[in-house]
Design a protein around this motif. Structure first.
Motif, PDB file in Angstrom:
ATOM      1  N   GLU A 196      55.760  29.355 -24.822  1.00  0.00           N
ATOM      2  CA  GLU A 196      56.628  30.334 -25.239  1.00  0.00           C
ATOM      3  C   GLU A 196      56.558  31.381 -26.422  1.00  0.00           C
ATOM      4  OE1 GLU A 196      60.245  28.069 -24.904  1.00  0.00           O
ATOM      5  OE2 GLU A 196      59.968  27.555 -27.576  1.00  0.00           O
ATOM      6  N   ARG A 197      56.298  32.117 -26.120  1.00  0.00           N
ATOM      7  CA  ARG A 197      56.745  33.004 -27.066  1.00  0.00           C
ATOM      8  C   ARG A 197      56.095  33.696 -28.256  1.00  0.00           C
ATOM      9  NH1 ARG A 197      61.277  30.758 -28.116  1.00  0.00           N
ATOM     10  NH2 ARG A 197      60.208  29.766 -30.293  1.00  0.00           N
ATOM     11  N   ASN A 198      54.590  33.848 -27.138  1.00  0.00           N
ATOM     12  CA  ASN A 198      52.855  34.319 -28.061  1.00  0.00           C
ATOM     13  C   ASN A 198      52.822  35.895 -27.551  1.00  0.00           C
ATOM     14  OD1 ASN A 198      51.521  31.427 -29.074  1.00  0.00           O
ATOM     15  ND2 ASN A 198      52.384  31.091 -26.634  1.00  0.00           N
ATOM     16  N   VAL A 199      52.195  36.360 -28.371  1.00  0.00           N
ATOM     17  CA  VAL A 199      51.543  37.883 -28.837  1.00  0.00           C
ATOM     18  C   VAL A 199      50.713  37.663 -27.189  1.00  0.00           C
ATOM     19  CG1 VAL A 199      51.192  39.390 -29.815  1.00  0.00           C
ATOM     20  CG2 VAL A 199      52.314  38.053 -30.890  1.00  0.00           C
ATOM     21  N   ARG A 200      50.020  37.449 -27.521  1.00  0.00           N
ATOM     22  CA  ARG A 200      48.907  37.107 -26.105  1.00  0.00           C
ATOM     23  C   ARG A 200      49.471  36.978 -25.067  1.00  0.00           C
ATOM     24  NH1 ARG A 200      43.147  38.580 -27.879  1.00  0.00           N
ATOM     25  NH2 ARG A 200      43.455  40.111 -26.041  1.00  0.00           N
ATOM     26  N   ALA A 201      48.441  36.751 -23.692  1.00  0.00           N
ATOM     27  CA  ALA A 201      48.886  35.465 -22.604  1.00  0.00           C
ATOM     28  C   ALA A 201      49.544  34.348 -23.311  1.00  0.00           C
ATOM     29  CB  ALA A 201      47.888  35.802 -21.699  1.00  0.00           C
ATOM     30  N   GLY A 202      50.757  33.824 -22.606  1.00  0.00           N
ATOM     31  CA  GLY A 202      50.855  31.979 -22.917  1.00  0.00           C
ATOM     32  C   GLY A 202      50.004  31.443 -22.340  1.00  0.00           C
ATOM     33  N   VAL A 203      48.735  31.476 -21.371  1.00  0.00           N
ATOM     34  CA  VAL A 203      47.571  30.735 -21.152  1.00  0.00           C
ATOM     35  C   VAL A 203      46.641  31.520 -20.823  1.00  0.00           C
ATOM     36  CG1 VAL A 203      46.926  29.142 -19.201  1.00  0.00           C
ATOM     37  CG2 VAL A 203      48.941  28.942 -20.272  1.00  0.00           C
ATOM     38  N   VAL A 204      45.818  31.978 -20.429  1.00  0.00           N
ATOM     39  CA  VAL A 204      44.228  32.564 -20.673  1.00  0.00           C
ATOM     40  C   VAL A 204      43.205  31.875 -20.496  1.00  0.00           C
ATOM     41  CG1 VAL A 204      43.032  33.347 -22.592  1.00  0.00           C
ATOM     42  CG2 VAL A 204      42.863  34.878 -20.025  1.00  0.00           C
ATOM     43  N   VAL A 205      42.569  31.848 -18.912  1.00  0.00           N
ATOM     44  CA  VAL A 205      41.733  30.854 -18.286  1.00  0.00           C
ATOM     45  C   VAL A 205      40.748  31.832 -18.244  1.00  0.00           C
ATOM     46  CG1 VAL A 205      40.015  29.144 -16.635  1.00  0.00           C
ATOM     47  CG2 VAL A 205      43.247  29.143 -17.067  1.00  0.00           C
ATOM     48  N   THR A 206      39.374  31.562 -18.622  1.00  0.00           N
ATOM     49  CA  THR A 206      38.197  33.266 -18.755  1.00  0.00           C
ATOM     50  C   THR A 206      36.928  31.934 -18.435  1.00  0.00           C
ATOM     51  OG1 THR A 206      37.816  33.058 -20.548  1.00  0.00           O
ATOM     52  CG2 THR A 206      39.363  34.478 -19.854  1.00  0.00           C
ATOM     53  N   ASP A 207      35.969  32.464 -18.253  1.00  0.00           N
ATOM     54  CA  ASP A 207      34.162  32.408 -17.621  1.00  0.00           C
ATOM     55  C   ASP A 207      34.648  31.357 -16.496  1.00  0.00           C
ATOM     56  OD1 ASP A 207      34.045  33.469 -19.830  1.00  0.00           O
ATOM     57  OD2 ASP A 207      34.161  32.199 -21.224  1.00  0.00           O
ATOM     58  N   THR A 208      33.439  30.479 -16.682  1.00  0.00           N
ATOM     59  CA  THR A 208      33.998  29.514 -15.653  1.00  0.00           C
ATOM     60  C   THR A 208      34.925  29.022 -15.428  1.00  0.00           C
ATOM     61  OG1 THR A 208      31.985  28.655 -16.067  1.00  0.00           O
ATOM     62  CG2 THR A 208      31.729  30.744 -14.236  1.00  0.00           C
TER      63      THR A 208
ATOM     64  N   HIS B 183      52.889  39.188 -23.147  1.00  0.00           N
ATOM     65  CA  HIS B 183      51.561  39.776 -22.758  1.00  0.00           C
ATOM     66  C   HIS B 183      51.852  39.292 -20.918  1.00  0.00           C
ATOM     67  CE1 HIS B 183      47.689  41.115 -20.813  1.00  0.00           C
ATOM     68  NE2 HIS B 183      48.010  41.190 -21.890  1.00  0.00           N
ATOM     69  N   ALA B 184      50.794  38.223 -20.695  1.00  0.00           N
ATOM     70  CA  ALA B 184      50.956  37.667 -19.454  1.00  0.00           C
ATOM     71  C   ALA B 184      51.343  35.956 -18.897  1.00  0.00           C
ATOM     72  CB  ALA B 184      49.819  38.363 -17.992  1.00  0.00           C
ATOM     73  N   GLY B 185      51.798  35.472 -18.969  1.00  0.00           N
ATOM     74  CA  GLY B 185      52.469  34.396 -18.349  1.00  0.00           C
ATOM     75  C   GLY B 185      51.300  33.789 -18.508  1.00  0.00           C
ATOM     76  N   LEU B 186      50.649  33.595 -17.563  1.00  0.00           N
ATOM     77  CA  LEU B 186      49.165  33.316 -17.060  1.00  0.00           C
ATOM     78  C   LEU B 186      48.798  34.284 -16.716  1.00  0.00           C
ATOM     79  CD1 LEU B 186      47.043  30.561 -16.113  1.00  0.00           C
ATOM     80  CD2 LEU B 186      48.178  30.775 -13.847  1.00  0.00           C
ATOM     81  N   LEU B 187      47.324  34.130 -17.522  1.00  0.00           N
ATOM     82  CA  LEU B 187      46.072  35.254 -16.824  1.00  0.00           C
ATOM     83  C   LEU B 187      44.333  34.332 -16.449  1.00  0.00           C
ATOM     84  CD1 LEU B 187      45.053  38.040 -17.240  1.00  0.00           C
ATOM     85  CD2 LEU B 187      44.361  37.930 -19.848  1.00  0.00           C
ATOM     86  N   ILE B 188      44.695  35.088 -15.479  1.00  0.00           N
ATOM     87  CA  ILE B 188      42.531  34.210 -14.785  1.00  0.00           C
ATOM     88  C   ILE B 188      41.945  35.187 -14.635  1.00  0.00           C
ATOM     89  CG2 ILE B 188      42.125  32.879 -13.106  1.00  0.00           C
ATOM     90  CD1 ILE B 188      44.714  31.804 -12.913  1.00  0.00           C
ATOM     91  N   ARG B 189      40.246  35.041 -15.314  1.00  0.00           N
ATOM     92  CA  ARG B 189      39.852  36.599 -14.950  1.00  0.00           C
ATOM     93  C   ARG B 189      37.783  35.913 -14.739  1.00  0.00           C
ATOM     94  NH1 ARG B 189      40.373  40.268 -19.720  1.00  0.00           N
ATOM     95  NH2 ARG B 189      38.813  40.861 -18.635  1.00  0.00           N
ATOM     96  N   HIS B 190      37.608  36.649 -15.029  1.00  0.00           N
ATOM     97  CA  HIS B 190      36.204  36.428 -14.701  1.00  0.00           C
ATOM     98  C   HIS B 190      35.429  35.370 -14.167  1.00  0.00           C
ATOM     99  CE1 HIS B 190      36.005  38.451 -18.988  1.00  0.00           C
ATOM    100  NE2 HIS B 190      36.659  39.274 -18.024  1.00  0.00           N
ATOM    101  N   ASN B 191      36.042  34.688 -13.002  1.00  0.00           N
ATOM    102  CA  ASN B 191      35.374  33.999 -11.666  1.00  0.00           C
ATOM    103  C   ASN B 191      35.680  32.041 -12.474  1.00  0.00           C
ATOM    104  OD1 ASN B 191      33.552  35.799 -10.690  1.00  0.00           O
ATOM    105  ND2 ASN B 191      32.845  35.871 -11.875  1.00  0.00           N
TER     106      ASN B 191
END
Length: 147
Positions: free
Chosen positions: A82-94, A109-117
């Motif tokens: 909670e209360r993080n400046v950037r995404a709560g959870v970001v999942v990147t690359d593979t 920012h986003a709660g859960l951000l998923i990117r880059h495959n």
């Protein structure tokens, strides 16, 4: 070398980098810790890291709450992020984590951000009141999102 520590009921706060950072082939069990006000990511998972994070509080960071990147495959369950400046959870690359029964809320920012495959399994999480959306998918994302 593969480290597999057990961390239970610690307070990890005000780090100038990440609060907990696991690199290549690291793992372990992280239970009921408070990861608070860290710069960059509260928890950073890289390389082939594979750990269990259960029942932790990850809050008020100036970066991501949890950053899962490269080929990391950890399990995060029953955490409050909670209360993080950037995404709560970001999942990147593979990366391919499993997230279940987490609360991800009140982020700037986003709660859960998923990117880059990125891949992953996301089940029975509660996401609410995140400024840029609760779930944000960018680029090609083959993740399994299950309510």
């Amino acid at each position: 070398d593969s480290a597999r520590p057990l961390f239970h009921s610690n307070i990890i706060t005000d780090g100038k980098g990440g609060g907990i950072v696991l690199h290549e082939n690291c793992g372990g069990v992280f239970e009921k810790n408070q990861v608070i006000r860290n710069s960059h990511a509260g928890i950073g998972l890289k390389g082939n890291s594979n750990a269990l994070f259960d029942g932790n509080l990850i809050s008020d960071g100036s970066g991501y709450g949890v950053w899962v990147q490269e080929t990391a495959m950890s399990t995060l369950q029953n955490n409050v992020i909670e209360r993080n400046v950037r995404a709560g959870v970001v999942v990147t690359d593979t990366a391919s984590p499993t997230l279940s029964q987490n609360i991800i809320r009140d982020g700037k920012h986003a709660g859960l951000l998923i990117r880059h495959n990125a891949k992953g399994k996301f089940r029975q999480n509660t996401l609410s009141h995140n400024v840029h959306g609760n779930i944000v998918l960018l680029e090609q994302v083959p993740s399994e999102l299950v309510a």
